[in-house]
Design an enzyme around this catalytic site. Structure first.
Site, PDB file in Angstrom:
ATOM      1  N   CYS A 129       6.897  -1.643  -2.757  1.00  0.00           N
ATOM      2  CA  CYS A 129       7.369  -0.735  -1.690  1.00  0.00           C
ATOM      3  C   CYS A 129       8.057  -1.471  -0.543  1.00  0.00           C
ATOM      4  CB  CYS A 129       6.218   0.103  -1.156  1.00  0.00           C
ATOM      5  SG  CYS A 129       5.505   1.166  -2.406  1.00  0.00           S
ATOM      6  N   HIS A 132       8.279   2.801   5.806  1.00  0.00           N
ATOM      7  CA  HIS A 132       8.123   3.217   4.416  1.00  0.00           C
ATOM      8  C   HIS A 132       7.239   4.467   4.401  1.00  0.00           C
ATOM      9  CE1 HIS A 132       7.062   3.470   0.303  1.00  0.00           C
ATOM     10  NE2 HIS A 132       5.839   2.988   0.456  1.00  0.00           N
ATOM     11  N   ASN A 163       6.132   9.471  -1.695  1.00  0.00           N
ATOM     12  CA  ASN A 163       6.368   8.026  -1.632  1.00  0.00           C
ATOM     13  C   ASN A 163       7.352   7.646  -2.747  1.00  0.00           C
ATOM     14  OD1 ASN A 163       6.245   5.251  -1.928  1.00  0.00           O
ATOM     15  ND2 ASN A 163       4.016   5.100  -1.751  1.00  0.00           N
TER      16      ASN A 163
END
Ligand SMILES: CC(C)(COP(=O)(O)OP(=O)(O)OC[C@H]1O[C@@H](n2cnc3c(N)ncnc32)[C@H](O)[C@@H]1OP(=O)(O)O)[C@@H](O)C(=O)NCCC(=O)NCCS
Length: 329
Positions: free
Chosen positions: A116, A256, A286
């Site tokens: 990520c 993020h 996500n």
């Protein structure tokens, strides 16, 4: 004239697949509820690929928009860097498929794997290529088909993830958005808290590895949750210090999009109001390394970024890895 200029983001684009998977859809697949997912994650829906769309397709669509935004043609690209944990294949790299799809025959191509936080790692590499003078025009992509490694029978993980892609062009420029600094970090001692155990050299694909459902994302949610808040907060503070700034100087944090509660807890620790954070997790979940470039594109389109603003990108993910970047908009 370009000599005094620094690496900057000169074009931005994003692409989300059309199929929407809502919390209500998930209620029919696993024992969960719209209420639980919203309360615990902030997510209402996410996008999912269909009709054979794969990561390089999403990446190519996002790249075409970023290139148009920058006024860049395929033959202008010197390098293509894709951050992804869901490549089309283990090898060759997804960037090579993007290169072919764009017709960017002059460009080199490789992928970055930092989960990520990967888009920040990729920006850092692109920025270095450009600032060193080794290259003029670098395409940096974050693209994921996380639905292909999500276990849709496991309610503890499947509610979180979605598919999408975002891309930026990095070139020297004084008119556009200068990348002031990037910071990167990792802690391999915590590798097992967020991992896809199956499919690599340690656990090659086998009947057992499939039966044991190892080819999906596995995490220890509560541990990741705490580690994310602590590491992101420390990195933001280190980054502002490194740039001779204070936290109040930052106009917008683009984090993020992992969990709304992680973002809220981080902002609270920093003593900043939520208005200073960009959030779109409600729509996309996500999307790993795609989340930051998608968010930059949306923040810009929503008028959240004005010339001269100081923008902090910050991400945390499997590895563990984390990173930040400060951009003068
Ligand atoms: C996964 C996450 C949303 C779980 O939230 P949480 O508040 O920690 O929830 P818990 O895991 O403590 O679960 C609380 C309860 O809800 C249940 N639950 C878990 N998932 C559920 C779901 N989708 N629907 C309904 N109930 C669920 C649990 O079984 C548990 O029940 P119990 O109390 O009877 O044991 C959160 O920990 C998280 O976002 N962690 C980070 C995940 C990650 O790694 N993301 C990638 C990082 S980039």
């Amino acid at each position: 004239m370009r000599q005094n200029q620094r690496a900057s983001i000169t074009g931005i684009g994003s692409y989300l697949p059309g199929k929407v998977l809502t919390n209500y859809d998930l209620e029919k697949m696993v024992d969960t509820s719209d209420d639980w997912i919203i309360q615990r994650t902030g997510i209402k829906e996410r996008r999912i690929v269909e009709n054979g769309q794969i990561t390089s397709d999403l990446a190519t669509q996002a790249s075409l928009k970023a290139m148009e935004d920058a006024g860049v043609y395929p033959h202008d690209l010197d390098m293509i860097i894709t951050s992804t944990i869901t490549p089309d294949h283990f090898f060759p790299s997804t960037s090579c498929f993007v290169q072919q799809k764009l017709g960017a025959t002059r460009a080199g191509a490789f992928d970055i794997l930092a989960a990520c936080a990967g888009f920040i790692y990729a920006i850092s590499v692109g920025q270095s290529f450009v600032n060193s003078g080794a290259m003029e025009t670098v395409l940096v992509i974050g693209a994921e088909c996380l639905s292909t490694i999500t276990d849709f029978t496991d309610r503890t993980t499947c509610v979180l993830f979605g598919d999408g892609a975002g891309a930026v062009i990095i070139q020297k420029s004084s008119a556009k958005h200068e990348i002031l600094s990037t910071s990167l970090a990792a802690d391999g001692s915590q590798a097992d808290v967020l991992i896809m155990p199956g499919g690599g050299a340690k656990t090659p694909a086998s009947v057992e590895s499939v039966q044991q459902r190892t080819h999906y994302i596995h995490f220890r949610g509560k541990e990741v949750f705490k580690l994310a808040i602590n590491n992101i907060t420390s990195m933001i503070l280190e980054t502002v210090n490194k740039n001779g700034l204070t936290i109040e100087d930052i106009d917008l944090i683009i984090p993020h999009q992992s969990n709304l509660r992680i973002i809220e807890a981080t902002m609270e620790k920093l003593g900043l109001p939520m208005e200073k954070a960009f959030v779109n997790i409600d729509k996309y979940g996500n999307t790993s390394s795609a989340s930051i470039p998608i968010a930059i594109d949306e923040a810009r389109k929503e008028g959240r970024l004005s010339k001269g603003d100081l923008v902090m990108l910050v991400a945390f993910g499997g590895g563990l890895t984390w990173g930040s970047s400060v951009i003068r908009w």
